[in-house]
Design a protein around this motif. Sequence first.
Motif, PDB file in Angstrom:
ATOM      1  N   ALA A 170       2.996  -2.726  -4.722  1.00 44.04           N
ATOM      2  CA  ALA A 170       2.442  -2.225  -3.513  1.00 44.04           C
ATOM      3  C   ALA A 170       3.508  -2.233  -2.289  1.00 44.04           C
ATOM      4  CB  ALA A 170       1.773  -3.364  -3.117  1.00 44.04           C
ATOM      5  N   GLN A 171       3.252  -1.137  -1.603  1.00 45.42           N
ATOM      6  CA  GLN A 171       4.086  -0.710  -0.229  1.00 45.42           C
ATOM      7  C   GLN A 171       3.417  -1.311   1.087  1.00 45.42           C
ATOM      8  OE1 GLN A 171       7.121   0.391  -1.030  1.00 45.42           O
ATOM      9  NE2 GLN A 171       6.502   0.302  -3.103  1.00 45.42           N
ATOM     10  N   GLY A 182       1.725  -0.777   4.159  1.00 45.16           N
ATOM     11  CA  GLY A 182       0.716   0.417   4.653  1.00 45.16           C
ATOM     12  C   GLY A 182      -0.615  -0.041   4.290  1.00 45.16           C
ATOM     13  N   PRO A 183      -1.626   1.062   4.597  1.00 46.14           N
ATOM     14  CA  PRO A 183      -3.026   1.065   4.269  1.00 46.14           C
ATOM     15  C   PRO A 183      -3.115   0.918   2.743  1.00 46.14           C
ATOM     16  CG  PRO A 183      -2.440   2.739   5.487  1.00 46.14           C
ATOM     17  CD  PRO A 183      -1.032   2.199   5.259  1.00 46.14           C
ATOM     18  N   VAL A 184      -4.168   0.335   2.303  1.00 49.37           N
ATOM     19  CA  VAL A 184      -4.626   0.118   0.877  1.00 49.37           C
ATOM     20  C   VAL A 184      -6.433   0.325   0.699  1.00 49.37           C
ATOM     21  CG1 VAL A 184      -5.075  -2.511   1.377  1.00 49.37           C
ATOM     22  CG2 VAL A 184      -4.688  -1.436  -1.140  1.00 49.37           C
ATOM     23  N   SER A 185      -6.752   0.985  -0.058  1.00 47.95           N
ATOM     24  CA  SER A 185      -8.275   1.227  -0.419  1.00 47.95           C
ATOM     25  C   SER A 185      -8.745   0.318  -1.314  1.00 47.95           C
ATOM     26  CB  SER A 185      -8.457   2.662  -0.869  1.00 47.95           C
ATOM     27  OG  SER A 185      -8.084   3.757  -0.206  1.00 47.95           O
ATOM     28  N   GLN A 211      -3.339   2.488  -3.284  1.00 49.33           N
ATOM     29  CA  GLN A 211      -2.736   2.981  -2.167  1.00 49.33           C
ATOM     30  C   GLN A 211      -2.212   4.541  -2.649  1.00 49.33           C
ATOM     31  OE1 GLN A 211       0.783   0.135  -1.834  1.00 49.33           O
ATOM     32  NE2 GLN A 211      -0.066  -0.181   0.079  1.00 49.33           N
ATOM     33  N   GLU A 212      -2.035   5.182  -1.459  1.00 56.98           N
ATOM     34  CA  GLU A 212      -1.849   6.821  -1.539  1.00 56.98           C
ATOM     35  C   GLU A 212      -0.136   6.716  -1.829  1.00 56.98           C
ATOM     36  OE1 GLU A 212      -3.321   9.907  -1.714  1.00 56.98           O
ATOM     37  OE2 GLU A 212      -5.142   8.590  -1.807  1.00 56.98           O
ATOM     38  N   PRO A 250      -3.320   9.063  -5.598  1.00 57.77           N
ATOM     39  CA  PRO A 250      -3.607   7.878  -5.315  1.00 57.77           C
ATOM     40  C   PRO A 250      -2.865   6.685  -6.669  1.00 57.77           C
ATOM     41  CG  PRO A 250      -5.447   9.110  -5.103  1.00 57.77           C
ATOM     42  CD  PRO A 250      -4.300   9.910  -5.727  1.00 57.77           C
ATOM     43  N   GLU A 261      -2.863   3.057  -8.315  1.00 58.34           N
ATOM     44  CA  GLU A 261      -3.595   1.556  -8.276  1.00 58.34           C
ATOM     45  C   GLU A 261      -2.415   0.651  -8.531  1.00 58.34           C
ATOM     46  OE1 GLU A 261      -6.845  -0.592 -10.937  1.00 58.34           O
ATOM     47  OE2 GLU A 261      -6.523   1.523 -11.493  1.00 58.34           O
ATOM     48  N   ARG A 262      -2.505  -0.302  -7.606  1.00 61.84           N
ATOM     49  CA  ARG A 262      -1.626  -1.391  -7.546  1.00 61.84           C
ATOM     50  C   ARG A 262      -1.896  -2.712  -8.144  1.00 61.84           C
ATOM     51  NH1 ARG A 262       2.459   1.793  -6.109  1.00 61.84           N
ATOM     52  NH2 ARG A 262       2.474   2.619  -3.827  1.00 61.84           N
TER      53      ARG A 262
END
Length: 257
Positions: A31-32, A34-37, A58-59, A64, A66-67
């Motif tokens: 993961a980075q 920033g925003p996450v869906s 995440q984008e 997209p 998947e993390r």
Amino acid sequence: MALGARALSEAAGAAGHPDVLTWSTVFLSAAQAGPVSVHAELLREGRSVSTGQVRLVQEGPDGPVERARLTAVLGDAPVALEPAHRAPGPPSMPPPEECVPARRDGSPLASAIALLDRLDIRVDPATAGFAMGRPTGRGVLRAWVRMADGREPDVAMLPFAVDCLMPVAFDLGVAGWAPTLELSGQVLGRPASGWLRVAMHADVVAGSFYVEDADVWDSTGRLVARSRQLAGIRVPAEGLVAPVDGPADRPADRPAG
């Protein structure tokens, strides 16, 4: 994990199952910041428990990514987990004010760990030798934990609490890279207000992987969560640090209460 568990709790709340009781997470990519869906889905609604899964996305530069993916069983913790019939008691530790605070200004390594801004962590001095270049080699870490903003612990925090400390690999003499591949955990009680006591240990290292276990007790001494994860490790050519003599690493089982 805590973000995914919270989303599933909200999805299952209408069914009367607002609490994650057990979960398993596979970490698919790094993961980075920033925003996450968060994509939550109920797979089954039962009378006593529900089952669901959640995808955290995440984008990325090519679309997209998947993390992590989490599956969980949810229920009503006060109904499902009472009374506590048997559990190990907490390890003996100095009070928080006599333990070593983990702060970002504590070391060059810690300066990059933004997670420390969210938490108040006090490491048991008996397991803090890694921070001074003297790991014990026993593969044990213990600490008091609470949220830095003063928020009291709840069930939704427990998937965070089981993995909020530095990797146990540090006490084996291996600092740095220790990515989690999979983590499974169980909620064993609704935590009382106050400090959480977290104890982690690793007694298995095989090739480039090791197994890390965590136990979490609340301020009353009740075991409220437990987890096990498989994580990566880069053992140096000279091997792991030889264990030094010390007290028992794990508490003995005893009846709860």
